[in-house]
Design a protein around this motif. Structure first.
Motif, PDB file in Angstrom:
ATOM      1  N   SER A  17      -0.939 -13.322  -8.691  1.00 47.94           N
ATOM      2  CA  SER A  17      -2.290 -13.757  -9.002  1.00 47.94           C
ATOM      3  C   SER A  17      -3.055 -14.118  -7.739  1.00 47.94           C
ATOM      4  CB  SER A  17      -2.239 -14.963  -9.946  1.00 47.94           C
ATOM      5  OG  SER A  17      -1.655 -16.085  -9.291  1.00 47.94           O
ATOM      6  N   LYS A  18      -2.340 -14.345  -6.658  1.00 48.74           N
ATOM      7  CA  LYS A  18      -2.984 -14.737  -5.413  1.00 48.74           C
ATOM      8  C   LYS A  18      -3.112 -13.572  -4.436  1.00 48.74           C
ATOM      9  CE  LYS A  18      -0.895 -19.352  -5.732  1.00 48.74           C
ATOM     10  NZ  LYS A  18       0.075 -20.271  -5.121  1.00 48.74           N
ATOM     11  N   LYS A  19      -2.241 -12.571  -4.551  1.00 50.11           N
ATOM     12  CA  LYS A  19      -2.208 -11.493  -3.574  1.00 50.11           C
ATOM     13  C   LYS A  19      -2.660 -10.185  -4.213  1.00 50.11           C
ATOM     14  CE  LYS A  19       1.689 -13.613  -1.159  1.00 50.11           C
ATOM     15  NZ  LYS A  19       3.106 -13.463  -0.757  1.00 50.11           N
ATOM     16  N   PRO A  20      -3.402  -9.362  -3.457  1.00 50.03           N
ATOM     17  CA  PRO A  20      -3.832  -8.072  -4.003  1.00 50.03           C
ATOM     18  C   PRO A  20      -2.650  -7.128  -4.181  1.00 50.03           C
ATOM     19  CG  PRO A  20      -4.361  -8.239  -1.661  1.00 50.03           C
ATOM     20  CD  PRO A  20      -3.867  -9.593  -2.081  1.00 50.03           C
ATOM     21  N   GLU A  21      -2.727  -6.297  -5.213  1.00 46.46           N
ATOM     22  CA  GLU A  21      -1.672  -5.329  -5.481  1.00 46.46           C
ATOM     23  C   GLU A  21      -2.097  -3.954  -4.988  1.00 46.46           C
ATOM     24  OE1 GLU A  21       0.802  -5.608  -9.206  1.00 46.46           O
ATOM     25  OE2 GLU A  21      -0.969  -6.715  -9.854  1.00 46.46           O
ATOM     26  N   MET A  22      -1.111  -3.176  -4.528  1.00 45.88           N
ATOM     27  CA  MET A  22      -1.377  -1.801  -4.134  1.00 45.88           C
ATOM     28  C   MET A  22      -0.795  -0.871  -5.193  1.00 45.88           C
ATOM     29  SD  MET A  22       0.029   0.389  -0.862  1.00 45.88           S
ATOM     30  CE  MET A  22      -1.063  -0.330   0.356  1.00 45.88           C
ATOM     31  N   LYS A  23      -1.637  -0.094  -5.822  1.00 47.36           N
ATOM     32  CA  LYS A  23      -1.202   0.867  -6.824  1.00 47.36           C
ATOM     33  C   LYS A  23      -1.323   2.269  -6.243  1.00 47.36           C
ATOM     34  CE  LYS A  23      -0.283  -2.193  -9.856  1.00 47.36           C
ATOM     35  NZ  LYS A  23       1.128  -2.510 -10.115  1.00 47.36           N
ATOM     36  N   LEU A  24      -0.190   2.906  -6.016  1.00 48.32           N
ATOM     37  CA  LEU A  24      -0.198   4.257  -5.462  1.00 48.32           C
ATOM     38  C   LEU A  24      -0.120   5.293  -6.577  1.00 48.32           C
ATOM     39  CD1 LEU A  24       2.254   3.888  -2.416  1.00 48.32           C
ATOM     40  CD2 LEU A  24      -0.249   3.816  -2.417  1.00 48.32           C
ATOM     41  N   ASN A  25      -0.787   6.419  -6.357  1.00 47.46           N
ATOM     42  CA  ASN A  25      -0.720   7.542  -7.290  1.00 47.46           C
ATOM     43  C   ASN A  25       0.295   8.549  -6.744  1.00 47.46           C
ATOM     44  OD1 ASN A  25      -2.848   6.436  -8.875  1.00 47.46           O
ATOM     45  ND2 ASN A  25      -4.347   7.277  -7.447  1.00 47.46           N
ATOM     46  N   VAL A  26       1.564   8.324  -7.067  1.00 46.92           N
ATOM     47  CA  VAL A  26       2.614   9.210  -6.565  1.00 46.92           C
ATOM     48  C   VAL A  26       2.639  10.466  -7.428  1.00 46.92           C
ATOM     49  CG1 VAL A  26       5.056   9.440  -6.014  1.00 46.92           C
ATOM     50  CG2 VAL A  26       3.946   7.201  -5.829  1.00 46.92           C
ATOM     51  N   PRO A  27       2.343  11.635  -6.854  1.00 41.73           N
ATOM     52  CA  PRO A  27       2.336  12.874  -7.645  1.00 41.73           C
ATOM     53  C   PRO A  27       3.701  13.152  -8.270  1.00 41.73           C
ATOM     54  CG  PRO A  27       1.252  13.204  -5.518  1.00 41.73           C
ATOM     55  CD  PRO A  27       1.925  11.862  -5.458  1.00 41.73           C
ATOM     56  N   GLU A  28       3.679  13.790  -9.432  1.00 44.83           N
ATOM     57  CA  GLU A  28       4.919  14.066 -10.160  1.00 44.83           C
ATOM     58  C   GLU A  28       5.917  14.838  -9.314  1.00 44.83           C
ATOM     59  OE1 GLU A  28       6.026  13.124 -13.159  1.00 44.83           O
ATOM     60  OE2 GLU A  28       4.272  11.837 -13.372  1.00 44.83           O
ATOM     61  N   VAL A  29       5.434  15.793  -8.529  1.00 46.65           N
ATOM     62  CA  VAL A  29       6.352  16.618  -7.730  1.00 46.65           C
ATOM     63  C   VAL A  29       7.082  15.774  -6.693  1.00 46.65           C
ATOM     64  CG1 VAL A  29       4.580  17.281  -6.030  1.00 46.65           C
ATOM     65  CG2 VAL A  29       6.569  18.768  -6.416  1.00 46.65           C
ATOM     66  N   MET A  44      -2.154  -9.393   3.849  1.00 50.31           N
ATOM     67  CA  MET A  44      -3.300  -8.491   3.827  1.00 50.31           C
ATOM     68  C   MET A  44      -4.303  -8.905   2.766  1.00 50.31           C
ATOM     69  SD  MET A  44      -1.348  -4.812   4.253  1.00 50.31           S
ATOM     70  CE  MET A  44      -2.869  -3.872   4.173  1.00 50.31           C
ATOM     71  N   ASP A  45      -5.593  -8.800   3.096  1.00 51.31           N
ATOM     72  CA  ASP A  45      -6.621  -9.112   2.110  1.00 51.31           C
ATOM     73  C   ASP A  45      -6.889  -7.892   1.236  1.00 51.31           C
ATOM     74  OD1 ASP A  45      -8.405  -7.365   3.497  1.00 51.31           O
ATOM     75  OD2 ASP A  45      -8.968  -8.993   4.842  1.00 51.31           O
ATOM     76  N   ALA A  46      -7.669  -8.093   0.184  1.00 54.39           N
ATOM     77  CA  ALA A  46      -7.892  -7.038  -0.804  1.00 54.39           C
ATOM     78  C   ALA A  46      -8.555  -5.811  -0.188  1.00 54.39           C
ATOM     79  CB  ALA A  46      -8.738  -7.588  -1.953  1.00 54.39           C
ATOM     80  N   GLY A  56      -6.902  -2.076  -0.112  1.00 54.26           N
ATOM     81  CA  GLY A  56      -7.600  -0.922  -0.672  1.00 54.26           C
ATOM     82  C   GLY A  56      -7.742   0.209   0.319  1.00 54.26           C
ATOM     83  N   LEU A  57      -7.987  -0.129   1.566  1.00 58.80           N
ATOM     84  CA  LEU A  57      -8.131   0.872   2.626  1.00 58.80           C
ATOM     85  C   LEU A  57      -6.812   1.610   2.853  1.00 58.80           C
ATOM     86  CD1 LEU A  57     -10.443   1.753   4.514  1.00 58.80           C
ATOM     87  CD2 LEU A  57      -9.508   0.188   6.235  1.00 58.80           C
ATOM     88  N   VAL A  58      -5.719   0.855   2.976  1.00 54.52           N
ATOM     89  CA  VAL A  58      -4.403   1.460   3.168  1.00 54.52           C
ATOM     90  C   VAL A  58      -4.034   2.312   1.959  1.00 54.52           C
ATOM     91  CG1 VAL A  58      -1.942   0.995   3.451  1.00 54.52           C
ATOM     92  CG2 VAL A  58      -3.614  -0.355   4.723  1.00 54.52           C
ATOM     93  N   ARG A  59      -4.296   1.807   0.765  1.00 57.95           N
ATOM     94  CA  ARG A  59      -3.987   2.555  -0.462  1.00 57.95           C
ATOM     95  C   ARG A  59      -4.663   3.916  -0.472  1.00 57.95           C
ATOM     96  NH1 ARG A  59      -7.116  -0.111  -4.463  1.00 57.95           N
ATOM     97  NH2 ARG A  59      -8.694   1.296  -3.620  1.00 57.95           N
ATOM     98  N   ASP A  60      -5.950   3.941  -0.130  1.00 56.55           N
ATOM     99  CA  ASP A  60      -6.692   5.202  -0.164  1.00 56.55           C
ATOM    100  C   ASP A  60      -6.108   6.210   0.827  1.00 56.55           C
ATOM    101  OD1 ASP A  60      -8.304   4.064  -2.062  1.00 56.55           O
ATOM    102  OD2 ASP A  60      -9.964   3.625  -0.680  1.00 56.55           O
TER     103      ASP A  60
END
Length: 316
Positions: free
Chosen positions: A132-144, A272-274, A278-282
């Motif tokens: 709840s305090k730290k931003p989460e990184m959600k990656l879109n890992v392709p199926e392959v 890391m801040d939000a 977000g930058l690293v995630r992209d």
């Protein structure tokens, strides 16, 4: 996403860096007027198998996986990787490991012999507070790439095979190729300020790879090979001072992919801040797409059978 999910369906769901079995209890599509999580689109209220109802939660569709053989093997591969990391850190802090590592949640033991009766709930309570305090990184890992992760796990843990090293291209070379690729896109890329940001992203990924390989990214069966590689390129008597090689200049796409899917776990324990997350995630999502498009060149099609020397060392 093209995949559809229905109420009552048995699914797999990301919770942090790992994947757990769950069941869909409700399904809703949110927009800006009725969203409960500041996100829009399809959302699902899930119950994690074996967890208390207090852990039921709304999740976006990006966290759901179909319950099939491929995704179950991915779940096992992520668990095995997390177990290897936990056992490494646990060797230097046994008390912390016994208080409940990442595999404790994943094992779903019903015997109650892994610690205090309320240990798991307390551990998860701390995780919920942290999330709840730290931003989460959600990656879109392709199926392959998920399939490649599973194949990688099976080759090493089930077939006792190894990735041939040194690899070509190396992690350093792959990251440089990705940098050139993004710069070459020019104004057609949606990534933010690549000329300014890319050098920092590439440098950070390389440094994290070098620091995490030995601690977090290897299966037990790979450690004798890793020891030999370090002796040959870093610590051995034939290595001249100043001529040592980083592991990112020796290992390749297979271990880089393991690191990339572990980044959410790393981010969860960082400061890391939000915006930075977000930058690293992209950029990492774009790197994953780059690896998919060039996978036939980047990834091995066959692993090597481990030498008798490595087998003997791994048994000792």
């Amino acid at each position: 996403m093209s995949l559809s999910f229905t109420v009552g369906e048995r699914i797999l769901c990301y919770h942090g860096p790992l994947v757990y079995e769950a069941k869909i209890l409700k399904a809703e599509t949110w927009d800006e007027t009725n969203t409960k999580l500041s996100t829009v689109g399809p959302h699902f209220f899930v119950h994690y198998k074996g967890w208390k109802q207090t852990w039921d939660e709304w999740v976006p569709i990006t966290r759901l996986l179909k319950f099939n053989d491929t995704n179950v093997q991915l779940q096992k591969a992520l668990m095995a990787q997390a177990s290897a990391a936990a056992s490494t850190s646990g060797s230097s802090s046994k008390g912390k490991a016994h208080s409940g590592g990442v595999m404790k949640d994943g094992s779903s033991s019903r015997g109650g012999g892994l610690g205090r009766k309320d240990g798991r709930g307390t551990k998860r309570g701390r995780e919920e507070d942290d999330s709840s305090k730290k931003p989460e990184m959600k990656l879109n890992v392709p199926e392959v790439l998920k399939v490649l992760l599973v194949d990688d796990w099976e080759a090493i843990t089930k077939n006792s095979q190894l990735v041939t090293v040194p690899r070509s291209p190396t992690v350093v070379e792959i990251l440089q190729e990705f940098k050139d690729y993004v710069i070459g896109l020019g104004k057609s890329t949606t990534l933010r300020e690549p000329e300014l940001v890319l050098p920092t992203i590439i440098s950070g990924l390389q440094v994290y790879f070098d620091r995490s390989l030995g601690a977090n990214l290897l299966y037990r069966f790979e450690r004798p090979q890793y020891a030999e590689i370090r002796k040959q390129y870093v610590t051995g008597p034939k290595v001249q001072v100043g001529q040592e090689k980083d592991m990112s200049a020796i290992y390749g796409a297979e271990h880089l992919l393991r690191m990339l899917v572990s980044l959410p776990q790393m981010v969860a324990s960082s400061t890391m801040d939000a915006e930075s997350v977000g930058l690293v995630r992209d950029y990492v999502n774009e790197l994953l797409t780059f690896m998919v498009n060039d996978r036939s060149r980047l990834f091995l099609t066959e692993y090597e059978s481990s030498s008798l020397q490595y087998q003997n060392i791994s048994r000792s």
